[in-house]
Design a protein around this motif. Sequence first.
Motif, PDB file in Angstrom:
ATOM      1  N   ILE B 213      38.982  71.575   9.654  1.00  0.00           N
ATOM      2  CA  ILE B 213      38.917  70.136   9.913  1.00  0.00           C
ATOM      3  C   ILE B 213      37.617  69.907  10.655  1.00  0.00           C
ATOM      4  O   ILE B 213      37.424  70.382  11.783  1.00  0.00           O
ATOM      5  N   TRP B 214      36.693  69.240   9.989  1.00  0.00           N
ATOM      6  CA  TRP B 214      35.411  68.936  10.612  1.00  0.00           C
ATOM      7  C   TRP B 214      35.588  67.863  11.671  1.00  0.00           C
ATOM      8  O   TRP B 214      36.367  66.923  11.489  1.00  0.00           O
ATOM      9  N   THR B 215      34.875  68.024  12.753  1.00  0.00           N
ATOM     10  CA  THR B 215      34.904  67.037  13.820  1.00  0.00           C
ATOM     11  C   THR B 215      33.485  66.487  13.996  1.00  0.00           C
ATOM     12  O   THR B 215      32.539  67.017  13.419  1.00  0.00           O
ATOM     13  N   ASP B 216      33.341  65.449  14.781  1.00  0.00           N
ATOM     14  CA  ASP B 216      32.011  64.871  14.991  1.00  0.00           C
ATOM     15  C   ASP B 216      31.130  65.884  15.715  1.00  0.00           C
ATOM     16  O   ASP B 216      31.588  66.591  16.617  1.00  0.00           O
ATOM     17  N   ASP B 217      29.866  65.949  15.341  1.00  0.00           N
ATOM     18  CA  ASP B 217      29.011  67.018  15.861  1.00  0.00           C
ATOM     19  C   ASP B 217      28.618  66.819  17.321  1.00  0.00           C
ATOM     20  O   ASP B 217      28.270  67.775  18.004  1.00  0.00           O
ATOM     21  N   ALA B 218      28.708  65.593  17.809  1.00  0.00           N
ATOM     22  CA  ALA B 218      28.257  65.343  19.183  1.00  0.00           C
ATOM     23  C   ALA B 218      29.278  65.813  20.208  1.00  0.00           C
ATOM     24  O   ALA B 218      28.920  66.383  21.235  1.00  0.00           O
ATOM     25  N   THR B 219      30.561  65.603  19.923  1.00  0.00           N
ATOM     26  CA  THR B 219      31.580  65.926  20.928  1.00  0.00           C
ATOM     27  C   THR B 219      32.682  66.851  20.400  1.00  0.00           C
ATOM     28  O   THR B 219      33.446  67.410  21.183  1.00  0.00           O
ATOM     29  N   HIS B 220      32.766  66.993  19.096  1.00  0.00           N
ATOM     30  CA  HIS B 220      33.870  67.738  18.471  1.00  0.00           C
ATOM     31  C   HIS B 220      35.225  67.204  18.944  1.00  0.00           C
ATOM     32  O   HIS B 220      36.214  67.930  18.961  1.00  0.00           O
ATOM     33  N   GLY B 221      35.238  65.949  19.300  1.00  0.00           N
ATOM     34  CA  GLY B 221      36.452  65.351  19.840  1.00  0.00           C
ATOM     35  C   GLY B 221      37.218  64.492  18.842  1.00  0.00           C
ATOM     36  O   GLY B 221      38.303  64.012  19.151  1.00  0.00           O
ATOM     37  N   TYR B 222      36.647  64.288  17.642  1.00  0.00           N
ATOM     38  CA  TYR B 222      37.277  63.395  16.672  1.00  0.00           C
ATOM     39  C   TYR B 222      37.343  64.026  15.287  1.00  0.00           C
ATOM     40  O   TYR B 222      36.398  64.687  14.861  1.00  0.00           O
ATOM     41  N   PHE B 223      38.431  63.813  14.604  1.00  0.00           N
ATOM     42  CA  PHE B 223      38.572  64.279  13.213  1.00  0.00           C
ATOM     43  C   PHE B 223      37.561  63.562  12.322  1.00  0.00           C
ATOM     44  O   PHE B 223      37.326  62.364  12.489  1.00  0.00           O
ATOM     45  N   GLU B 224      37.003  64.285  11.374  1.00  0.00           N
ATOM     46  CA  GLU B 224      36.152  63.620  10.384  1.00  0.00           C
ATOM     47  C   GLU B 224      36.703  63.820   8.965  1.00  0.00           C
ATOM     48  O   GLU B 224      37.212  62.891   8.370  1.00  0.00           O
ATOM     49  N   GLU B 225      36.589  65.061   8.462  1.00  0.00           N
ATOM     50  CA  GLU B 225      37.112  65.342   7.128  1.00  0.00           C
ATOM     51  C   GLU B 225      37.746  66.719   7.171  1.00  0.00           C
ATOM     52  O   GLU B 225      37.661  67.420   8.171  1.00  0.00           O
TER      53      GLU B 225
END
Lengths: 356, 356
Positions: B213-225
């Motif tokens: 599950i990829w997360t946002d690169d800045a914080t790794h705090g949010y689901f992306e894809e």
Amino acid sequence: MIIQKTSNSRIQNLDKDNISFGSTFIDHMLVCEYENGKWGEVRIMPYGSFSFSPAMMCLNYGQACFEGMKAYKDQKGQVFLFRPEKNFERINKSAKRLAMPEVTREMFVEGLKALVDIDRAWIPQGEGFSLYIRPLIFATEEALMARESNKYMFAIIASPAKAYYSAPVSVLISDYYSRAANGGIGFAKAAGNYAAAFYPTQLANEAGYEQIIWTDDATHGYFEESGTMNVFVRVEDTIYTPPVSERILDGITRDSFIELAKRRGMEVVVDKIPVQFVINAHKEGTLKEIWGVGTAVVSNRFKAMGYKGERLTLPLLSDEESYAENLKKELIGIQSNQQEDPFGWRVLVEEGVAHK
Amino acid sequence: MIIQKTSNSRIQNLDKDNISFGSTFIDHMLVCEYENGKWGEVRIMPYGSFSFSPAMMCLNYGQACFEGMKAYKDQKGQVFLFRPEKNFERINKSAKRLAMPEVTREMFVEGLKALVDIDRAWIPQGEGFSLYIRPLIFATEEALMARESNKYMFAIIASPAKAYYSAPVSVLISDYYSRAANGGIGFAKAAGNYAAAFYPTQLANEAGYEQIIWTDDATHGYFEESGTMNVFVRVEDTIYTPPVSERILDGITRDSFIELAKRRGMEVVVDKIPVQFVINAHKEGTLKEIWGVGTAVVSNRFKAMGYKGERLTLPLLSDEESYAENLKKELIGIQSNQQEDPFGWRVLVEEGVAHK
Ligand SMILES: Cc1ncc(COP(=O)(O)O)c(C=O)c1O
Ligand SMILES: Cc1ncc(COP(=O)(O)O)c(C=O)c1O
């Protein structure tokens, strides 16, 4: 290594003073194919074509990385490479990050020397001339599954390059587009990184800037690279350059500039460069110069920078005052064997090495 | 449109029950080449090869993007595409971001219909079977300058695909690697995005997870894809999915799931999904299911997720209870003409349309 020489050299067509860079290729190329978990035999053969279908995996999933390096001919006709071990190490870092097989030293360094030896007549002699060399690895399996390929090709091709004067350029500090993600592939010379940069660069061109200064994607508050060059900033008499990271290409010219500057006793700070620090220095008049460095141009000074809709003019120092110019001259001297090489960066391509 | 039919159909080799997906290609392909600032004539011709040298620009600078879509054959033998206009729009968004020429509706939508019409015999009939279709654009000029290419090829190739059961998978929530940068090309179906994902996926596999599950690169705090799918999370009876952005592919299956869920009166929240929100819901027992969606598998449920060294087991609802399964069934019903299509998503490929 299998060497198959051409019986149809095209070298009589080479007009040193009218080289169309990047589309004239030397007589031979090096090729090696990967299949069933291993690399096959290295072949040097006439430059030419292969066949592919649109299912070739690198066209679909982008597994492709490359290097860019040069060979130089000195006044006696001797041929030198510049720090080829660094390119060898870097292509393998790129390959690893893209889940591609690493190449061997024999394929890369020894193969390179053999290729350059065989086509040494193609290397133009004289100030600034060189042979631009492009090693690359790409996925060749024909299949539509989004997974790593089982087949690859490693190739080395090369094109004679004329001296070209790099006039100072204007650069736009990016506040929206970015080149690389944290945890991404910015440090790799991955094909996909370049395609991603073209459109933002076109927009910068339309706004009157030749190049972009890439900033970090999270805040756009820090300098990263410039176009396809690493970037240096001089404030007063101190040189700043960002540390390499997983977002920034570990440039060989950058490393060489740092070494040369240190040897001269210049103060070099390898640290994050806040955009605001540069803008403030510009305001206060302490910003002396900004330049980019890379194999293609060695170094290129900046004459203006765009930031948040403003165009800030940079001072233009004389060649004598400019650190960028002084270091460039020294580096070119080392590369082309006109100057002592205290670092052991130059690597002679022995005559006849291809046949040893 | 020039149609050149093969005199050597390979269709007698097609064994519907043993399709090797992605490496068996239908008899024909569509090709159109771009040069001198414009696209040439669309050609449908026997599937086959072209010639290229290692200087081909897409191998070096990664200008390549693609689409992935399917054609379905219903019980009466009628053939349908699913929302092809969406793929047409998306390939042009990808092309624009990669500084490549956009394709015309005639090339893409009409060309696609003609190709599918001609090779309709290749589309396997029956539950879950389909024809996987791959339109792609890539740079074909042979030159070593890091700039956009002047020549491109647009091609459509296709491969019969068998039904495949997508067993629930384990996914690793990324806390280092990322797929896309802010201001980058994550929203584009750019070849380079896929190569960048393989190595992190291999590492996840080694750690016992099928997907990331990829997360946002800045914080790794949010689901992306998730892998090559968009992601949905269900907490109690509410479905969450992240909004598309310049980092997230605007998936057609995602959009269809949202529409179908809304029509059923389900509560759908399109908003950022904090990793912590999901972890907390898991702890509290309110997390019901997580799944990915995409053209290839329609939807794939997750059975476990890895986060900071821990492996969290997800509940496994029955097919009746699962929103993922219910929506999937409905979508497949629409795609394969077994169910009413209130949205007008299905597009019939008329028999003989290639010759109109
Ligand atoms: C993105 C990028 N940064 C920096 C550089 C400079 O690296 P080098 O000095 O090794 O040529 C290059 C390559 O030329 C590059 O492509
Ligand atoms: C990165 C990525 N995300 C999501 C998707 C899902 O998109 P779609 O539903 O249009 O197939 C895909 C493609 O399958 C993809 O490659």
